[in-house]
Write a protein that holds these residues in place. Structure first.
Motif, short mmCIF file in Angstrom:
data_model
loop_
_atom_site.label_atom_id
_atom_site.label_comp_id
_atom_site.label_asym_id
_atom_site.label_seq_id
_atom_site.Cartn_x
_atom_site.Cartn_y
_atom_site.Cartn_z
N THR A 85 0.83 -1.21 0.00
CA THR A 85 0.00 0.00 0.00
C THR A 85 0.86 1.26 0.00
OG1 THR A 85 -1.67 -1.23 1.18
CG2 THR A 85 -1.91 1.14 1.23
N ASN A 86 2.02 1.16 0.63
CA ASN A 86 2.90 2.33 0.72
C ASN A 86 4.14 2.12 -0.14
OD1 ASN A 86 1.33 3.63 3.00
ND2 ASN A 86 1.87 1.67 3.91
N LEU A 87 3.87 1.81 -1.41
CA LEU A 87 4.94 1.40 -2.31
C LEU A 87 6.03 2.47 -2.47
CD1 LEU A 87 5.67 -1.01 -3.96
CD2 LEU A 87 4.25 -0.17 -5.82
N ASP A 88 5.61 3.74 -2.58
CA ASP A 88 6.60 4.80 -2.77
C ASP A 88 7.53 4.91 -1.55
OD1 ASP A 88 6.02 5.48 -5.32
OD2 ASP A 88 4.69 7.14 -4.82
N VAL A 89 6.94 4.79 -0.36
CA VAL A 89 7.74 4.85 0.87
C VAL A 89 8.70 3.67 0.89
CG1 VAL A 89 7.67 4.78 3.40
CG2 VAL A 89 5.84 5.95 2.14
N TYR A 90 8.15 2.48 0.55
CA TYR A 90 8.96 1.26 0.55
C TYR A 90 10.17 1.41 -0.37
CZ TYR A 90 9.93 -3.77 -0.33
OH TYR A 90 10.51 -5.00 -0.47
N MET A 91 9.92 1.82 -1.62
CA MET A 91 11.02 1.91 -2.59
C MET A 91 12.05 2.96 -2.13
SD MET A 91 10.13 -0.47 -4.53
CE MET A 91 11.42 -0.51 -5.74
N ASP A 92 11.54 4.03 -1.52
CA ASP A 92 12.41 5.11 -1.06
C ASP A 92 13.32 4.64 0.08
OD1 ASP A 92 13.19 7.84 -1.15
OD2 ASP A 92 12.13 8.11 0.78
N ILE A 93 12.70 3.98 1.08
CA ILE A 93 13.46 3.51 2.25
C ILE A 93 14.45 2.42 1.82
CG2 ILE A 93 13.30 2.41 4.55
CD1 ILE A 93 11.95 4.99 4.83
N PRO A 192 0.83 9.10 -17.85
CA PRO A 192 0.79 10.32 -17.04
C PRO A 192 -0.02 10.18 -15.75
CG PRO A 192 -0.27 10.64 -19.20
CD PRO A 192 0.33 9.28 -19.21
N ASN A 193 -0.98 9.23 -15.71
CA ASN A 193 -1.78 9.10 -14.48
C ASN A 193 -1.25 8.03 -13.52
OD1 ASN A 193 -2.37 6.83 -15.90
ND2 ASN A 193 -4.60 7.04 -15.82
N ASN A 194 0.00 7.56 -13.74
CA ASN A 194 0.57 6.56 -12.84
C ASN A 194 0.70 7.11 -11.42
OD1 ASN A 194 2.43 4.57 -11.64
ND2 ASN A 194 4.01 6.09 -12.10
N PRO A 195 0.10 6.43 -10.43
CA PRO A 195 0.14 6.97 -9.08
C PRO A 195 1.45 6.70 -8.33
CG PRO A 195 -1.20 4.98 -9.13
CD PRO A 195 -0.71 5.21 -10.53
N PHE A 199 8.54 4.92 -9.26
CA PHE A 199 9.01 4.09 -10.36
C PHE A 199 9.59 4.88 -11.54
CE2 PHE A 199 7.11 0.77 -7.95
CZ PHE A 199 7.98 -0.28 -8.17
N PRO A 200 8.89 5.94 -12.03
CA PRO A 200 9.51 6.74 -13.08
C PRO A 200 10.88 7.27 -12.64
CG PRO A 200 7.20 7.32 -12.84
CD PRO A 200 7.51 6.35 -11.74
N LYS A 201 11.02 7.62 -11.37
CA LYS A 201 12.29 8.14 -10.87
C LYS A 201 13.35 7.03 -10.90
CE LYS A 201 14.09 10.45 -6.78
NZ LYS A 201 14.56 9.37 -5.93
N LEU A 202 12.96 5.87 -10.38
CA LEU A 202 13.88 4.73 -10.33
C LEU A 202 14.31 4.30 -11.74
CD1 LEU A 202 13.63 1.97 -7.80
CD2 LEU A 202 13.58 1.14 -10.10
N PHE A 203 13.32 4.22 -12.64
CA PHE A 203 13.63 3.77 -14.01
C PHE A 203 14.41 4.83 -14.79
CE2 PHE A 203 9.99 0.43 -14.09
CZ PHE A 203 10.85 -0.53 -13.58
N SER A 204 14.12 6.13 -14.54
CA SER A 204 14.90 7.19 -15.22
C SER A 204 16.36 7.03 -14.87
CB SER A 204 14.47 8.58 -14.77
OG SER A 204 13.21 8.87 -15.23
#
Ligand SMILES: O=c1cc(-c2ccc(O)cc2)oc2cc(O[C@@H]3O[C@H](CO)[C@@H](O)[C@H](O)[C@H]3O)cc(O)c12
Ligand SMILES: O=c1ccn([C@@H]2O[C@H](COP(=O)(O)OP(=O)(O)O)[C@@H](O)[C@H]2O)c(=O)[nH]1
Length: 497
Positions: A85-93, A192-195, A199-204
């Motif tokens: 549920t908190n995927l962005d936090v997970y990937m960041d940490i 553009p509507n990817n929540p 991921f765009p940051k990681l893949f860039s």
């Protein structure tokens, strides 16, 4: 002790995988193919995997899988944290704590890390290449999705082609080696509507810094995706070495043990049930380890299965973090009304199911591992993709591999049970079904050829091992995937493929 450690460092490769089942198992199978060529292999992943294995087996988690040592490091979060549920936090940490924790693991387990031949990582933990650089070890990436996704992300994140934007969200994307793609065919992370901003940051970062990877290996095979594989040759080549599926699915020695971990305990009773069903009669339904379907979609599938009156085996994995809206739950009427028709299990021994003669087709979320397993079983698919690579995988199933049909959504985004019923009938009976089955059997044969001795994937593994063990290549810091991959392809075309 010192002697054992020295030994461990001879001809040693360390694999590093993200915590999902679909990422770890292909890595382990790559490890086994390296081990078959005399390389010592370990796999490092995060503590949450050890925790899930422990829960699944009831006993202590294995510290080895068919000779591959398992090592664990912390992702920086507590074990009960809801990562999905908190995927962005997970990937960041994970990105913040992973590098130092992995680095400490390497220091702890290897007395001279520099002796490691290379680190092999996957795309969700790209920072592993920085850890490799810290120890001056070369780094490889195992791309665990179709090569088509590698090509799409490479072009998207290096701005080499036009992709949908907030002002032009419906544009059709044209890329070399691939069919035209509409927005429902593109991976959700490029829309553009990817929540999921992480991921765009990681893949860039990943695709703009590919030179950190001396080799890019792909869990696919040349004959399956040749056009798109050829199309990235000039950019940053990918070398297919798959399909990385259990040996029993590849017509290999039945005695060969699979290298994989089980994060959930599979219900083997469904195999006995399958054995009582007529040949090619059962609809297998599963959405993998992560997807949780909204209640409305569960209802539509349940209604369709009941209405077609064919035997089914449906994997309904209880959500790890249940929600009051009923997501991922069976409708209350379903079990009672279909008790003589089919079986529901929490987790299946999927590769045994797919290769069982009673199974006719597979309604799938189009996870790449599930797709490869299906290709190797030679049965048609009904695609019901949800997110990430799955929409593109569905496009490949229908328009490139031609081994299945896709459940189309209504204008309001919902699915109707009638559409599912139609798809089931289409792949079960009639001329379309016959053609799909023929195509599926042909691809199965190609897959077996690719991994057999001297096949395209086997040859690519051989070249990779030659490269990582060759001293002069190791000292040369420049990426040399280009030469290798061209060589690999020349060899393939020499054989008239
Ligand atoms: O964004 C993702 C998040 C997670 C994940 C998030 C939290 C967890 O506790 C475990 C996994 O896994 C993933 C696994 C993925 O790969 C899964 O594995 C296959 C190979 O990559 C794919 O083809 C399947 O479509 C896919 O579900 C892809 C993701 O974007 C994710
Ligand atoms: O009931 C099930 C459902 C899935 N799988 C396995 O879990 C993996 C799922 O990987 P995939 O890439 O298809 O999807 P993900 O779970 O990563 O979304 C595959 O190897 C399946 O064989 C399984 O063993 N039992």
């Amino acid at each position: 002790m010192a002697q054992a450690e020295e030994k461990r460092e001879e001809n040693h490769v360390l694999l590093v995988a993200f915590s999902s089942q679909g990422h770890i198992n292909p890595m382990l199978r790559l490890g086994k193919r390296l081990a078959a060529r005399g390389i010592h292999v370990s796999l490092a992943t995060t503590e949450i995997v050890r925790h899930r294995m422990l829960k699944s087996s009831g006993a202590g988690p294995a510290d080895h899988v068919t000779g591959i040592e398992l090592l664990f490091f912390s992702d920086g979060l507590s074990l009960d944290y809801d990562r999905k549920t908190n995927l962005d936090v997970y990937m960041d940490i994970l990105g913040k704590h992973g590098p130092s924790n992995l680095s400490a693991l390497i220091k702890e387990h290897y007395t001279s890390p520099k002796k490691l031949l290379c680190l092999v990582t996957n795309p969700f933990v790209p920072w592993v290449s920085d850890v490799a650089a810290e120890y001056n070890i070369p780094c490889a990436m195992l791309w665990i999705q179709p090569c088509a996704l590698y090509a799409i992300y490479y072009r998207c994140f290096n701005k080499l082609s036009a992709f949908p934007t907030p002002t032009d969200p419906d544009m059709v994307v044209e890329l070399p080696g691939l069919p035209s793609m509409e927005k429902e065919d593109l991976p959700s992370f490029v829309l553009p509507n990817n929540p999921f901003g992480s991921f765009p940051k990681l893949f860039s970062e990943l695709f703009q810094g590919m030179e950190k990877f001396k080799w890019v290996l792909g869990n696919s095979f040349y004959e399956l995706e040749k056009h798109v594989i050829d199309s990235v040759c000039e950019l940053y080549p990918i070398r297919p070495i798959g399909p990385l599926v259990p040996p029993t699915l590849l017509g290999q020695d039945q005695e060969l043990e699979d290298a994989s971990v089980d994060m959930w305990k599979s219900d083997e009773t469904c195999i006995e049930w399958l054995t009582q069903q007529p040949p090619s009669s059962v609809i297998y339904v599963s959405f993998g380890s992560i997807v949780v379907l909204p209640a409305k979609q569960m209802e539509a599938i349940a209604t369709a299965l009941k209405n077609v009156k064919r035997p089914f085996l449906w994997v309904v994995k209880p959500p790890e973090f249940p929600t009051p809206d009923g997501a991922g739950q069976l409708p209350s009427w379903f079990l009672e009304e279909t008790k003589d028709q089919g079986q529901v299990v929490r987790w299946s021994p999927q590769t045994r199911v797919l290769s069982h003669p009673a199974v006719a087709c597979f309604i799938t979320h189009c996870g790449w591992n599930s797709m490869l397993e299906t290709i190797c079983s030679g049965i048609p698919l009904i695609a019901y993709p949800q997110w990430t690579d799955q929409p593109t995988n569905a496009k490949l199933i229908v328009d490139v591999f031609k081994i299945g049909v896709r459940i189309k959504k209504e204008a309001d985004g919902n699915i109707s049970s009638e559409v599912i019923e139609k798809c089931i009938e289409e792949v079960m009976v009639g001329p379309v079904a016959e053609q799909l089955r023929k195509n599926a059997m042909a691809l199965k044969a190609e897959a077996q050829k690719a991994v057999a001795a001297d096949g395209s994937s086997d040859e690519n593994i051989r070249l990779f091992v030659e490269e990582i063990t060759c001293d002069s290549c190791k000292k040369d810091g420049s990426p040399n995937v280009g030469n290798l991959s061209h060589e690999g392809q020349d060899k393939v075309s020499d054989k008239g493929v």
